[in-house]
Design an enzyme around this catalytic site. Structure first.
Site, PDB file in Angstrom:
ATOM      1  N   CYS A 112       5.008  -6.865  10.219  1.00 15.10           N
ATOM      2  CA  CYS A 112       3.826  -6.632  10.370  1.00 15.10           C
ATOM      3  C   CYS A 112       2.942  -8.020  10.606  1.00 15.10           C
ATOM      4  O   CYS A 112       3.035  -8.951   9.785  1.00 15.10           O
ATOM      5  CB  CYS A 112       2.840  -5.843   9.237  1.00 15.10           C
ATOM      6  SG  CYS A 112       1.055  -5.497   9.680  1.00 15.10           S
ATOM      7  N   CYS A 331       3.393   3.186  -1.110  1.00 14.43           N
ATOM      8  CA  CYS A 331       2.419   2.429  -0.198  1.00 14.43           C
ATOM      9  C   CYS A 331       2.861   1.006  -0.045  1.00 14.43           C
ATOM     10  O   CYS A 331       2.384   0.388  -1.205  1.00 14.43           O
ATOM     11  CB  CYS A 331       1.161   2.531  -0.528  1.00 14.43           C
ATOM     12  SG  CYS A 331       0.505   4.058   0.687  1.00 14.43           S
TER      13      CYS A 331
HETATM   14  S1  SF4 Z   1      -1.025  -3.035   4.888  1.00 19.39           S
HETATM   15 FE1  SF4 Z   1      -0.392  -2.092   6.939  1.00 19.39          FE
HETATM   16  S2  SF4 Z   1      -1.624  -3.697   8.349  1.00 19.39           S
HETATM   17 FE2  SF4 Z   1      -1.740  -4.474   6.499  1.00 19.39          FE
HETATM   18  S3  SF4 Z   1       0.133  -5.869   6.314  1.00 19.39           S
HETATM   19 FE3  SF4 Z   1       0.772  -3.944   5.512  1.00 19.39          FE
HETATM   20  S4  SF4 Z   1       1.605  -2.812   7.036  1.00 19.39           S
HETATM   21 FE4  SF4 Z   1       0.534  -4.501   7.979  1.00 19.39          FE
END
Ligand code: SF4
Length: 341
Positions: A112, A331
């Site tokens: 990401c 998460c």
């Molecule tokens: S929380 Fe989601 S948008 Fe933020 S770095 Fe991680 S995967 Fe990417």
């Protein structure tokens, strides 16, 4: 004939493709049913197709876009799937059983680019966008283990709205009654707040929307999530207020509670003010400690106090215990670290 990944096609695209190789349009629906309803693994299993067509498919169309490398199961039943892409990059998907719900957390990118500093995927950096086939094949492969998936959430690796075209075409396949036939009520896109794409999503698709919020003022959110410097809270919240929500739907705001960072009563009060007038529900997610990330989980007392303040203002606020943290499936913990080329 050049070889294609068959799951890259929406139904209209599949109709054009079968015509381009000399078959009738209705064959596309047959193929959709074989792939998404029967979940065939080889063209040989499609006995209602002519031998000649099957030979063409054998040489010209690949069913699987992902190679399953490993499945791990956590103590709470959460399962993490590690997939290899054709170019050697890896992604992960997470199946979260919570009967009667069976939720699959999907990845939309390898790595990401957004670099949220509480997220292991962000620390990996960006490798590349997934194509449509790589997105929908996560579902097909997990359905071999768990045929009764009920919910799909784009909360795995990557920012789904940064890969808008592929994600929205994948959603067409998920919703297509000839394809996966999921209800739009069962699909959620979670975004860190790419405002232009968020506005576009509202016009294009009726799926559920979740916003990764994590702070209610620009200074703190900008520290945690660099995207906030491009799209600050006033712009993000304006897009949320104007989002064309169907009746009875709400926007989910995800708020990871980080000890001593964003979990004070003052932060809760700012959050109430920020969400005033928005059809919102809040998911409070106590942080999952990870050796690569320097944050801690708040005490139970602080978590409950934060929730109590929100609920006192009539905000629908639930505490979501992350699942699968013992296998790094919770998460923000997806790293697919076994095979980064
Ligand atoms: S929380 Fe989601 S948008 Fe933020 S770095 Fe991680 S995967 Fe990417």
């Amino acid at each position: 004939m050049q070889s294609v990944f068959i799951k890259n096609f929406t139904l209209p695209e599949m109709e054009s493709w079968v015509e381009s190789i000399g078959e009738r349009r209705f064959r596309a629906r047959q193929l959709f049913r074989h792939i998404y309803a029967r979940r065939v693994r080889s063209w040989e299993e499609c006995s209602d197709l002519s031998k000649m067509f099957r030979v063409q498919l054998e040489f010209g169309a690949r069913i699987n876009a992902l190679k399953l490398l490993e499945t791990r199961e956590a103590a709470d039943g959460t399962r993490k799937y590690l997939f290899e892409l054709h170019d050697g990059h890896c992604i992960e998907s997470v199946l979260i059983p919570d009967p009667p719900r069976q939720t699959l957390c999907l990845s939309s990118q390898a790595g990401c680019a957004l670099g949220c500093n509480f997220c292991v995927t962000g620390a990996l950096g960006f490798k590349r966008n997934l194509n449509v086939a790589e997105i929908v094949d996560q579902i097909c492969q997990v359905q071999r283990d768990q045929p009764r998936l009920t919910n799909l959430v784009f909360m795995g690796m990557g920012e789904p709205l940064a890969n808008y075209e592929a994600v929205s075409r994948a959603i067409q396949i998920m919703l297509d009654p000839n394809g996966m036939a999921f209800s739009h009520r069962r699909i959620t896109i979670s975004t860190a707040g790419l405002v232009p794409q968020l506005r576009r999503l509202g016009e294009d698709s009726p799926v559920n929307l979740a916003i990764s919020l994590h702070a209610a003022d620009d200074a703190l959110r900008g520290q945690l999530m660099p995207i906030n410097r491009t799209y600050p809270l006033t712009e993000l919240m304006a897009a949320c207020r104007e989002y064309p929500l169907p009746p009875r739907k709400r926007i989910t705001f995800e708020y990871i509670l980080l000890d001593g960072v964003n979990d004070d009563p003052a932060h809760a009060r700012k959050l109430i003010k920020l969400l005033y007038g928005v059809r919102a529900k809040v998911n409070l997610i106590p942080f999952n400690p990870h050796p690569d990330i320097p944050y801690r989980k708040p005490s139970e007392e602080r978590i409950l106090k934060f929730q109590e303040i929100l609920q006192g203002a009539q905000l629908n606020a639930l505490i979501r215990q992350s699942r699968g943290s013992d296998i790094s499936a919770a998460c923000g913990q997806l790293a697919a670290r076994y095979c980064q080329p």
